[in-house]
Design an enzyme around this catalytic site. Structure first.
Site, short mmCIF file in Angstrom:
data_model
loop_
_atom_site.label_atom_id
_atom_site.label_comp_id
_atom_site.label_asym_id
_atom_site.label_seq_id
_atom_site.Cartn_x
_atom_site.Cartn_y
_atom_site.Cartn_z
N ARG A 1 -1.95 40.88 -35.68
CA ARG A 1 -1.24 40.38 -36.86
C ARG A 1 -2.13 39.66 -37.87
O ARG A 1 -1.85 39.69 -39.06
CB ARG A 1 -0.04 39.50 -36.44
CG ARG A 1 1.01 40.31 -35.67
CD ARG A 1 2.33 39.58 -35.51
NE ARG A 1 3.01 39.45 -36.77
CZ ARG A 1 3.09 38.34 -37.47
NH1 ARG A 1 2.54 37.23 -37.01
NH2 ARG A 1 3.72 38.31 -38.61
N CYS B 1 -14.91 45.64 -31.26
CA CYS B 1 -16.07 45.94 -32.10
C CYS B 1 -15.64 46.14 -33.55
O CYS B 1 -15.67 47.26 -34.06
CB CYS B 1 -16.78 47.16 -31.55
SG CYS B 1 -17.30 46.89 -29.87
N ARG C 1 12.28 39.00 -34.48
CA ARG C 1 11.32 37.90 -34.38
C ARG C 1 11.98 36.58 -33.97
O ARG C 1 11.47 35.86 -33.13
CB ARG C 1 10.66 37.72 -35.76
CG ARG C 1 9.51 36.74 -35.79
CD ARG C 1 9.10 36.44 -37.23
NE ARG C 1 8.90 37.61 -38.04
CZ ARG C 1 7.75 38.25 -38.19
NH1 ARG C 1 6.68 37.82 -37.59
NH2 ARG C 1 7.67 39.32 -38.97
N GLY D 1 15.20 39.53 -40.08
CA GLY D 1 14.24 38.95 -41.03
C GLY D 1 14.17 37.44 -41.03
O GLY D 1 13.40 36.86 -41.79
N1 LLP Z 1 16.17 45.69 -38.66
C1 LLP Z 1 15.35 46.58 -39.22
C2 LLP Z 1 15.90 47.79 -39.79
C3 LLP Z 1 13.96 46.35 -39.25
O1 LLP Z 1 13.17 47.23 -39.81
C4 LLP Z 1 13.45 45.18 -38.66
C5 LLP Z 1 12.01 44.90 -38.66
C6 LLP Z 1 14.34 44.27 -38.06
C7 LLP Z 1 15.70 44.56 -38.09
C8 LLP Z 1 13.89 42.99 -37.39
O2 LLP Z 1 13.28 42.12 -38.26
P1 LLP Z 1 12.86 40.65 -37.77
O3 LLP Z 1 14.12 39.88 -37.46
O4 LLP Z 1 12.02 40.82 -36.57
O5 LLP Z 1 12.11 40.07 -38.91
N2 LLP Z 1 5.19 44.00 -37.69
C9 LLP Z 1 5.59 43.03 -38.68
C10 LLP Z 1 7.09 42.96 -38.83
C11 LLP Z 1 7.71 44.29 -39.15
C12 LLP Z 1 9.21 44.24 -39.20
C13 LLP Z 1 9.76 45.60 -39.16
N3 LLP Z 1 11.17 45.68 -39.18
C14 LLP Z 1 5.02 41.67 -38.31
O6 LLP Z 1 4.31 41.58 -37.32
O7 LLP Z 1 5.22 40.70 -39.03
#
Ligand code: LLP
Length: 434
Positions: free
Chosen positions: A332, A363, A295, A250
């Site tokens: 996004r 479209c 991310r 996150g």
């Molecule tokens: N761990 C779990 C259990 C997760 O569900 C996620 C992301 C992560 C780790 C990794 O999170 P990060 O470090 O990438 O923030 N599609 C959305 C983001 C969805 C995140 C889902 N889970 C976007 O494009 O912003």
């Protein structure tokens, strides 16, 4: 000028460079839309995350890359070489990680609905850990693990009730969530008593993930405090001291110049201190600590290149500049109204005399890359760059309008190589039957 990272620059021709390479040359050679990635930056991010655990938590932990952010065989190979673990949520992500050479013991199987086929494949592959969202699912894994030749570790996914101050769709730690065991009402603590009794799995610990693209440190610390309390309560109630704590991913990244994300070091220093102090207060041993960044490992390490099409000017309303990609390669903005920095890679030194919307070619009126962009006028054929597209772009891409998925090029030490091939028209129809 919107240069977000040190790997972005302008060369003598006034073209945008990324990872030291002229982006307009890459567009010419590989076509557009094109994802261009920076391997050195990905590896650097992996090392920073790993070093932060080593420095501030005495190496007693593991950084697991959340492969949902961007998964490919080559990416898994890079992450595996950097000695990270990996988080997968489907047979597809698991297969990719194994094909990329991942040691199964460093694979964590996630997902709020793992099908029986996913579980069977994960057990057959001997993945190290499962993170589970319900007692029913844990019982299924426990039954299926009987006689599978090893004892997988399991963690309970907890929704700690922490508000992560991010977009509603990417918040995951609130009580009203489809994920995990609720902490606030005692569900999690009660369920732990049932998990302890399972015989074919090892109840190793607890997990939480509060959301994505978070800039504040406080929600992480609050989650860590709540999870430590849960470990204490489980020990008090059942006499069982769990060994592992996974606090998810996150960590936010920079999409705009105004974004100011914190480093892994700053996060881990504070999180580690919080956990260590509570271990002393609660008389607990320091748990093995896991983090799951997606991310922040890969997001900033990619730029998407498009070719500009025509501009539509609506007097008194606005202008639309069309590009040859859009929501099929980057959904996004359509999904979250996500901010991005857009540049005219072909004329970086020209006056920024165009303000308008960068629209995709699908479209759909909602097929927008970004609104209110001010850049040098995008002439037909110019290369338009969108920065920080490494996470949740290729992995969320679709074939809408039967668009072929874009190619990915990886740059290492100034050398480009094709990393994921562009889909062909044949690929688009390969599963169609008459
Ligand atoms: N761990 C779990 C259990 C997760 O569900 C996620 C992301 C992560 C780790 C990794 O999170 P990060 O470090 O990438 O923030 N599609 C959305 C983001 C969805 C995140 C889902 N889970 C976007 O494009 O912003």
């Amino acid at each position: 000028m919107g240069m977000l990272y040190e790997n972005t620059g302008i060369n003598e021709k006034g073209h945008l460079t990324f990872a030291g390479v002229d982006t307009t040359e890459l567009a010419k050679e590989y076509g557009t839309p094109l994802y261009v990635m920076d391997e050195n930056m990905i590896r650097d991010n992996c090392r920073k995350a790993k070093n932060a655990i080593d420095s501030y938590y005495d190496g007693k932990g593991m950084c697991c890359y959340a492969s949902k952010a961007f998964s490919s065989v080559g990416m898994c190979k890079i992450v595996s070489e950097e000695m990270l673990g990996i988080d997968v949520v489907s047979s597809g992500e698991l297969y990719t990680a194994l094909k990329g050479g991942f040691d199964p013991s460093r694979i964590v199987m996630h997902g709020n609905f793992k099908t029986k086929a996913d579980i069977a494949y994960a057990l057959e592959s001997k993945v190290g850990r499962f993170v589970c969202d319900s007692v029913e699912e844990l019982s299924i894994i426990n039954d299926m693990a009987k006689g599978c030749g090893y004892t997988p570790r399991v963690l309970m996914r907890i929704t700690p009730g922490v508000d992560a101050h991010t977009h509603d769709f990417i918040k995951t730690g609130c009580t009203d969530s489809k994920f995990g065991f609720t902490l606030e009402d005692g569900t999690a603590l009660k369920a732990a008593g049932e998990v302890i009794r399972l015989e074919n799995v090892k109840f190793a610990g607890v997990h939480c993930h509060i959301g994505s693209q978070i800039f504040d440190i406080e929600p992480f610390l609050e989650a860590a405090r709540l999870m430590m309390k849960l470990l204490r309560d489980i020990k008090t109630m059942y006499g069982r001291e769990l060994e592992e704590l996974d606090i998810g991913g996150g960590f936010g990244i920079r999409y705009l110049e105004s974004d100011d994300p914190l480093s892994y070091a700053v996060h881990l220093k504070a999180i580690a201190l919080t956990i260590k102090e509570l271990c002393v207060d609660y008389g607990l041993r320091q748990p093995f600590l896991m983090i799951e960044p997606g991310r922040s490992i890969v997001g900033a390490a990619c730029t998407t290149l498009y070719t500009a099409g025509t501009v539509k000017h609506i007097e008194g309303v606005k202008s639309y500049a069309a590009v040859d990609g859009g929501m099929a390669d980057n959904p996004r903005f359509a999904l979250y109204g996500a901010p991005y920095t857009v540049l005219n890679a072909s004329r970086m030194n020209d006056n920024a005399d165009f303000t308008g919307t960068i629209a995709g070619r699908c479209c759909e009126s909602g097929d927008i890359i970004q609104e209110n962009v001010t850049i040098p006028y995008p002439k037909y054929g110019d290369i338009i760059a969108v920065l920080s597209t490494g996470a949740y772009n290729y992995s969320m891409a679709s074939n809408y309008n039967r668009l072929a998925r874009a190619a990915t090029v990886m740059i290492k030490d100034g050398q480009a190589r094709l990393f994921i091939k562009r889909e062909s028209l044949e690929d688009i129809t390969k599963n169609d039957l008459l």
